[in-house]
Design a protein around this motif. Structure first.
Motif, PDB file in Angstrom:
ATOM      1  N   GLN A 297       0.831  -1.203   0.000  1.00 42.76           N
ATOM      2  CA  GLN A 297       0.000   0.000   0.000  1.00 42.76           C
ATOM      3  C   GLN A 297       0.866   1.254   0.000  1.00 42.76           C
ATOM      4  OE1 GLN A 297      -0.320  -2.544   1.991  1.00 42.76           O
ATOM      5  NE2 GLN A 297      -2.437  -2.996   2.542  1.00 42.76           N
ATOM      6  N   ALA A 298       2.010   1.203   0.708  1.00 43.19           N
ATOM      7  CA  ALA A 298       2.887   2.369   0.763  1.00 43.19           C
ATOM      8  C   ALA A 298       3.490   2.605  -0.617  1.00 43.19           C
ATOM      9  CB  ALA A 298       3.989   2.145   1.786  1.00 43.19           C
ATOM     10  N   GLN A 299       3.632   3.863  -0.965  1.00 43.89           N
ATOM     11  CA  GLN A 299       4.290   4.225  -2.226  1.00 43.89           C
ATOM     12  C   GLN A 299       5.754   3.842  -2.133  1.00 43.89           C
ATOM     13  OE1 GLN A 299       2.546   6.301  -4.753  1.00 43.89           O
ATOM     14  NE2 GLN A 299       0.916   5.353  -3.552  1.00 43.89           N
ATOM     15  N   GLU A 300       6.435   3.993  -3.247  1.00 45.03           N
ATOM     16  CA  GLU A 300       7.872   3.745  -3.229  1.00 45.03           C
ATOM     17  C   GLU A 300       8.564   4.731  -2.288  1.00 45.03           C
ATOM     18  OE1 GLU A 300      10.711   3.508  -6.758  1.00 45.03           O
ATOM     19  OE2 GLU A 300       8.827   2.602  -7.452  1.00 45.03           O
ATOM     20  N   GLY A 301       9.690   4.317  -1.724  1.00 46.42           N
ATOM     21  CA  GLY A 301      10.391   5.180  -0.790  1.00 46.42           C
ATOM     22  C   GLY A 301      10.963   6.419  -1.462  1.00 46.42           C
ATOM     23  N   ASP A 302      10.945   7.523  -0.739  1.00 39.56           N
ATOM     24  CA  ASP A 302      11.475   8.773  -1.252  1.00 39.56           C
ATOM     25  C   ASP A 302      12.509   9.285  -0.246  1.00 39.56           C
ATOM     26  OD1 ASP A 302      10.482  11.464  -3.072  1.00 39.56           O
ATOM     27  OD2 ASP A 302      11.510  11.846  -1.170  1.00 39.56           O
TER      28      ASP A 302
ATOM     29  N   ASP B 111       4.904   5.705  10.119  1.00 39.31           N
ATOM     30  CA  ASP B 111       3.848   4.974   9.411  1.00 39.31           C
ATOM     31  C   ASP B 111       4.486   4.226   8.227  1.00 39.31           C
ATOM     32  OD1 ASP B 111       4.133   6.761   7.251  1.00 39.31           O
ATOM     33  OD2 ASP B 111       2.501   8.047   7.946  1.00 39.31           O
ATOM     34  N   ASP B 112       3.675   3.442   7.515  1.00 38.31           N
ATOM     35  CA  ASP B 112       4.228   2.587   6.455  1.00 38.31           C
ATOM     36  C   ASP B 112       4.980   3.383   5.398  1.00 38.31           C
ATOM     37  OD1 ASP B 112       3.160   0.491   7.799  1.00 38.31           O
ATOM     38  OD2 ASP B 112       1.697  -0.076   6.263  1.00 38.31           O
ATOM     39  N   GLN B 113       4.456   4.569   5.086  1.00 35.63           N
ATOM     40  CA  GLN B 113       5.126   5.406   4.088  1.00 35.63           C
ATOM     41  C   GLN B 113       6.481   5.894   4.606  1.00 35.63           C
ATOM     42  OE1 GLN B 113       4.087   6.076   0.812  1.00 35.63           O
ATOM     43  NE2 GLN B 113       6.211   6.735   0.765  1.00 35.63           N
ATOM     44  N   GLN B 114       6.500   6.337   5.857  1.00 34.05           N
ATOM     45  CA  GLN B 114       7.765   6.818   6.430  1.00 34.05           C
ATOM     46  C   GLN B 114       8.797   5.699   6.549  1.00 34.05           C
ATOM     47  OE1 GLN B 114       5.790   8.555   9.842  1.00 34.05           O
ATOM     48  NE2 GLN B 114       6.465  10.620   9.259  1.00 34.05           N
ATOM     49  N   VAL B 115       8.339   4.482   6.753  1.00 32.43           N
ATOM     50  CA  VAL B 115       9.264   3.344   6.813  1.00 32.43           C
ATOM     51  C   VAL B 115      10.015   3.215   5.492  1.00 32.43           C
ATOM     52  CG1 VAL B 115       9.365   0.809   6.823  1.00 32.43           C
ATOM     53  CG2 VAL B 115       8.098   1.999   8.609  1.00 32.43           C
ATOM     54  N   VAL B 116       9.301   3.220   4.380  1.00 24.84           N
ATOM     55  CA  VAL B 116      10.007   3.062   3.087  1.00 24.84           C
ATOM     56  C   VAL B 116      10.819   4.315   2.753  1.00 24.84           C
ATOM     57  CG1 VAL B 116       8.655   1.218   2.037  1.00 24.84           C
ATOM     58  CG2 VAL B 116       7.873   3.576   1.796  1.00 24.84           C
ATOM     59  N   ASP B 117      10.357   5.470   3.240  1.00 22.60           N
ATOM     60  CA  ASP B 117      11.113   6.701   2.989  1.00 22.60           C
ATOM     61  C   ASP B 117      12.453   6.712   3.741  1.00 22.60           C
ATOM     62  OD1 ASP B 117       9.085   7.588   1.346  1.00 22.60           O
ATOM     63  OD2 ASP B 117       8.201   8.942   2.819  1.00 22.60           O
TER      64      ASP B 117
ATOM     65  N   ALA C 238      11.733  12.363   8.080  1.00 21.77           N
ATOM     66  CA  ALA C 238      11.306  11.353   9.055  1.00 21.77           C
ATOM     67  C   ALA C 238      12.481  10.882   9.914  1.00 21.77           C
ATOM     68  CB  ALA C 238      10.668  10.163   8.328  1.00 21.77           C
ATOM     69  N   ALA C 239      13.706  11.053   9.403  1.00 17.23           N
ATOM     70  CA  ALA C 239      14.885  10.567  10.118  1.00 17.23           C
ATOM     71  C   ALA C 239      15.375  11.554  11.180  1.00 17.23           C
ATOM     72  CB  ALA C 239      16.013  10.254   9.143  1.00 17.23           C
ATOM     73  N   GLY C 240      14.670  12.667  11.336  1.00 17.12           N
ATOM     74  CA  GLY C 240      15.074  13.644  12.337  1.00 17.12           C
ATOM     75  C   GLY C 240      15.184  13.042  13.730  1.00 17.12           C
ATOM     76  N   ALA C 241      14.331  12.082  14.009  1.00 10.70           N
ATOM     77  CA  ALA C 241      14.313  11.460  15.347  1.00 10.70           C
ATOM     78  C   ALA C 241      15.387  10.387  15.501  1.00 10.70           C
ATOM     79  CB  ALA C 241      12.934  10.842  15.598  1.00 10.70           C
TER      80      ALA C 241
ATOM     81  N   PHE D  75      10.874   4.208  18.483  1.00  9.13           N
ATOM     82  CA  PHE D  75      11.205   4.980  17.279  1.00  9.13           C
ATOM     83  C   PHE D  75      10.618   4.324  16.035  1.00  9.13           C
ATOM     84  CE2 PHE D  75      14.216   6.259  20.488  1.00  9.13           C
ATOM     85  CZ  PHE D  75      14.086   7.631  20.416  1.00  9.13           C
ATOM     86  N   ALA D  76      10.605   3.019  15.979  1.00  7.29           N
ATOM     87  CA  ALA D  76       9.961   2.329  14.857  1.00  7.29           C
ATOM     88  C   ALA D  76       8.461   2.621  14.883  1.00  7.29           C
ATOM     89  CB  ALA D  76      10.222   0.828  14.936  1.00  7.29           C
TER      90      ALA D  76
END
Ligand code: HEC
Ligand code: HEC
Length: 217
Positions: A24-29, A95-101, A36-39, A90-91
């Motif tokens: 469902q998540a788009q391709e990672g960007d 959300d699913d989109q941020q995971v692939v991003d 999203a990696a700020g944390a 942190f995980a």
């Protein structure tokens, strides 16, 4: 004929992707991933290098790991298949989109130098090299590179690069597999290997791998 085969092969791959339930998540960007990696930088650092914390819990290098592998681990933490009290919150933030991003973001970074293998002696390093490159048939230990790829720099999305990873982190993971505490690979390929390794073997292969620098192109 050939194109038919390719087409049905693609169909199969797409089918598998959908069946995995994460399609469902788009391709990672990678650009969105940076936000999203700020944390994550407090531990994994801005360049993705992580840190070997002596006597404490080491933070793995994420830079240059396969995106697929990173995303899988994040889902495993979220869903409790891989247990770690430091990482879980942190995980869970993603959300699913941020995971692939974030996975795309870290996978595109050049591999950094590892820590923790600096003061290893020659004999220990020689044993580590043997295990990593040739294995030890008397102990039924397959060489690490037979799965982790030539140079142990990773192979495909499944087998992460372990060369130039922090010694303390590699050691902790091998011990976790040995103790049955890391069980997020359904095939448990690493459990079968770690259980045949002595404390000295674990130490040896960890410091040897930490001493391998990986040239980035
Ligand atoms: C407080 C420190 C800390 C922060 C902040 C942190 N992590 Fe981690 N991370 C860890 C530790 C410790 C581990 C190793 C866990 C283990 O031993 O299983 C880890 C492991 C991982 C792994 C598995 C790496 C591998 O090689 O298998 C990924 C992926 C990861 N973190 C991503 C992230 C992302 C993305 C963020 C930010 C959203 C983040 N982490 C924030 C400490 C942290
Ligand atoms: C039969 C294949 C196979 C062999 C041989 C193998 N590994 Fe692995 N290894 C894997 C797989 C698969 C994973 C990813 C598991 C997962 O998805 O959580 C992995 C993951 C790892 C990780 C975790 C990396 C990270 O970033 O968290 C370490 C450390 C590791 N292997 C070390 C070794 C060492 C050291 C050897 C040699 C003594 C070795 N492996 C041999 C299949 C193998």
């Amino acid at each position: 004929m050939t194109s038919m085969r390719i087409a049905s092969g693609l169909g199969l791959l797409l089918g598998l992707g959908l069946a995995a339930g994460q399609a469902q998540a788009q391709e990672g960007d990678a650009e969105r991933g940076q936000q999203a990696a700020g944390a994550c930088v407090a531990c994994h650092q801005a360049d993705g290098s992580g840190m070997s914390v002596s006597g404490g819990e080491s933070w793995p290098r994420l830079a240059g790991l396969p995106a697929e592998y990173i995303a899988k681990q994040l889902h495993d933490f979220k869903e409790g298949r891989r247990e770690n009290t430091t990482m879980m919150p942190f995980a869970n933030m993603l959300d699913d989109q941020q995971v692939v991003d974030v996975a795309a973001y870290y996978s595109e970074m050049p591999v950094t130098e590892a820590q923790g293998g600096e003061d290893a002696d020659e004999d220990l390093l020689a044993r580590g090299e043997q295990l990593a490159l040739r294995g030890d048939w008397d102990e039924y230990i397959v060489s690490c590179k037979s799965c982790h790829g030539p140079g142990n720099e990773g192979a495909g999305g499944t087998f992460p690069g372990i060369a130039s990873q922090h010694a303390g982190y590699i050691e902790a993971q091998l011990r976790a597999w040995q103790a049955g505490e890391r069980g997020n690979d359904p095939q448990n390929l690493m459990g079968a290997i770690a259980e045949r390794m002595s404390d000295e073997d674990i130490r040896a292969v960890s410091v040897w791998l930490a001493n391998q620098s990986v040239a980035s192109e």
